[in-house]
Design a protein around this motif. Structure first.
Motif, mmCIF file in Angstrom:
data_model
loop_
_atom_site.group_PDB
_atom_site.id
_atom_site.type_symbol
_atom_site.label_atom_id
_atom_site.label_comp_id
_atom_site.label_asym_id
_atom_site.label_seq_id
_atom_site.Cartn_x
_atom_site.Cartn_y
_atom_site.Cartn_z
ATOM 1 N N ALA A 1 0.820 -1.218 0.000
ATOM 2 C CA ALA A 1 0.000 0.000 0.000
ATOM 3 C C ALA A 1 0.848 1.260 0.000
ATOM 4 O O ALA A 1 0.534 2.221 -0.703
ATOM 5 C CB ALA A 1 -0.946 0.004 1.204
ATOM 6 N N PHE A 2 1.922 1.285 0.770
ATOM 7 C CA PHE A 2 2.678 2.520 0.991
ATOM 8 C C PHE A 2 4.088 2.512 0.397
ATOM 9 O O PHE A 2 4.772 3.524 0.447
ATOM 10 C CB PHE A 2 2.772 2.802 2.496
ATOM 11 C CG PHE A 2 1.444 3.104 3.122
ATOM 12 C CD1 PHE A 2 0.959 4.402 3.172
ATOM 13 C CD2 PHE A 2 0.663 2.086 3.639
ATOM 14 C CE1 PHE A 2 -0.270 4.684 3.738
ATOM 15 C CE2 PHE A 2 -0.575 2.356 4.216
ATOM 16 C CZ PHE A 2 -1.044 3.660 4.258
ATOM 17 N N GLY A 3 4.534 1.371 -0.107
ATOM 18 C CA GLY A 3 5.900 1.298 -0.610
ATOM 19 C C GLY A 3 6.934 1.256 0.505
ATOM 20 O O GLY A 3 8.112 1.525 0.282
ATOM 21 N N ALA A 4 6.512 0.926 1.722
ATOM 22 C CA ALA A 4 7.414 0.863 2.872
ATOM 23 C C ALA A 4 8.360 -0.331 2.737
ATOM 24 O O ALA A 4 8.041 -1.307 2.065
ATOM 25 C CB ALA A 4 6.604 0.748 4.164
ATOM 26 N N ASP B 1 10.393 1.001 7.522
ATOM 27 C CA ASP B 1 10.682 2.378 7.117
ATOM 28 C C ASP B 1 9.484 2.935 6.344
ATOM 29 O O ASP B 1 9.155 2.433 5.274
ATOM 30 C CB ASP B 1 11.931 2.390 6.243
ATOM 31 C CG ASP B 1 12.364 3.772 5.803
ATOM 32 O OD1 ASP B 1 11.592 4.740 5.939
ATOM 33 O OD2 ASP B 1 13.498 3.877 5.296
ATOM 34 N N VAL B 2 8.839 3.976 6.891
ATOM 35 C CA VAL B 2 7.691 4.587 6.216
ATOM 36 C C VAL B 2 8.050 5.944 5.609
ATOM 37 O O VAL B 2 7.175 6.691 5.190
ATOM 38 C CB VAL B 2 6.458 4.703 7.152
ATOM 39 C CG1 VAL B 2 5.924 3.318 7.501
ATOM 40 C CG2 VAL B 2 6.770 5.496 8.404
ATOM 41 N N GLY B 3 9.329 6.264 5.546
ATOM 42 C CA GLY B 3 9.790 7.459 4.852
ATOM 43 C C GLY B 3 10.194 8.595 5.780
ATOM 44 O O GLY B 3 9.768 8.680 6.928
ATOM 45 N N LEU C 1 -3.405 6.107 -2.744
ATOM 46 C CA LEU C 1 -3.673 5.214 -1.617
ATOM 47 C C LEU C 1 -5.114 4.730 -1.585
ATOM 48 O O LEU C 1 -5.387 3.650 -1.066
ATOM 49 C CB LEU C 1 -3.299 5.892 -0.304
ATOM 50 C CG LEU C 1 -1.792 6.057 -0.098
ATOM 51 C CD1 LEU C 1 -1.510 6.979 1.077
ATOM 52 C CD2 LEU C 1 -1.118 4.711 0.090
ATOM 53 N N LEU C 2 -6.048 5.511 -2.150
ATOM 54 C CA LEU C 2 -7.443 5.060 -2.226
ATOM 55 C C LEU C 2 -7.559 3.727 -2.963
ATOM 56 O O LEU C 2 -8.452 2.927 -2.677
ATOM 57 C CB LEU C 2 -8.307 6.107 -2.939
ATOM 58 C CG LEU C 2 -8.716 7.331 -2.146
ATOM 59 C CD1 LEU C 2 -9.414 8.339 -3.059
ATOM 60 C CD2 LEU C 2 -9.593 6.968 -0.967
ATOM 61 N N GLU C 3 -6.656 3.475 -3.905
ATOM 62 C CA GLU C 3 -6.652 2.214 -4.646
ATOM 63 C C GLU C 3 -5.723 1.180 -4.012
ATOM 64 O O GLU C 3 -6.062 -0.001 -3.950
ATOM 65 C CB GLU C 3 -6.221 2.473 -6.091
ATOM 66 C CG GLU C 3 -7.202 3.345 -6.858
ATOM 67 C CD GLU C 3 -6.731 3.636 -8.274
ATOM 68 O OE1 GLU C 3 -5.820 2.945 -8.763
ATOM 69 O OE2 GLU C 3 -7.282 4.571 -8.883
ATOM 70 N N ARG C 4 -4.571 1.621 -3.548
ATOM 71 C CA ARG C 4 -3.577 0.677 -3.032
ATOM 72 C C ARG C 4 -3.988 0.023 -1.712
ATOM 73 O O ARG C 4 -3.706 -1.156 -1.495
ATOM 74 C CB ARG C 4 -2.238 1.376 -2.834
ATOM 75 C CG ARG C 4 -1.478 1.611 -4.104
ATOM 76 C CD ARG C 4 -0.106 2.114 -3.741
ATOM 77 N NE ARG C 4 0.733 2.260 -4.899
ATOM 78 C CZ ARG C 4 2.004 2.618 -4.827
ATOM 79 N NH1 ARG C 4 2.569 2.862 -3.648
ATOM 80 N NH2 ARG C 4 2.719 2.733 -5.918
ATOM 81 N N ILE C 5 -4.590 0.792 -0.812
ATOM 82 C CA ILE C 5 -4.928 0.246 0.509
ATOM 83 C C ILE C 5 -5.876 -0.946 0.392
ATOM 84 O O ILE C 5 -5.599 -2.015 0.941
ATOM 85 C CB ILE C 5 -5.446 1.344 1.451
ATOM 86 C CG1 ILE C 5 -4.288 2.282 1.835
ATOM 87 C CG2 ILE C 5 -6.124 0.753 2.691
ATOM 88 C CD1 ILE C 5 -4.698 3.535 2.577
#
Length: 143
Positions: free
Chosen positions: A32-35, A54-56, A100-104
């Motif tokens: 979802a976030f590329g973490a 790591d969330v950035g 994120l509306l699509e990835r989550i």
């Protein structure tokens, strides 16, 4: 302004949380976030298995794998989650929230709608695969 009149901190280093399924949470934040996982620590005699995700921008989530029964409270209800109600991840723009509306949901979470919070922040609440309600915020450049 002297050094003691300004904050002596520069933000959050990490948020620590628990999950009964560490692999599922790692996959969710990756997809979802590329973490990315900075460090994964195996279970030891004094501590559970955990990952530093790591969330950035120097921020991380320290997630420990804990037994299902140790997660107490109503993770979906304000006031029922314990002393820390939720945390908010930072995003650079409303466009990132739209991605994120699509990835989550594709990564196994649930997502709400993007709303304007206080006139200067875009807010998107979501639920992770454990059902915990969390938030992602981005600056709103209004006007």
């Amino acid at each position: 302004m002297d050094a003691l009149s300004a904050p002596l901190t520069v933000g959050f280093n990490h948020v620590a949380t628990g999950t009964p399924d560490l692999d599922r949470i790692i996959a969710f934040y990756r997809d979802a976030f590329g973490a990315t996982v900075k460090v994964e620590i195996p279970k030891g005699p004094e501590h559970p298995r955990m990952a530093i995700i790591d969330v950035g921008s120097g921020s991380a989530m320290n997630v420990a794998e804990v037994p299902e029964g140790s997660l107490v409270g109503d993770r979906a209800r304000i006031g029922g989650r314990g002393p820390v109600d939720h945390y908010g991840l930072a995003a650079p723009s409303r466009e990132a929230l739209e991605v994120l509306l699509e990835r989550i949901p594709a990564a196994g979470g649930e997502v709400g709608e993007i709303t304007l919070l206080g006139g200067d922040t875009w807010s998107l609440f979501f639920r992770d695969p454990d059902g915990m309600e969390l938030e992602v915020c981005a600056p709103a450049h209004v006007g």
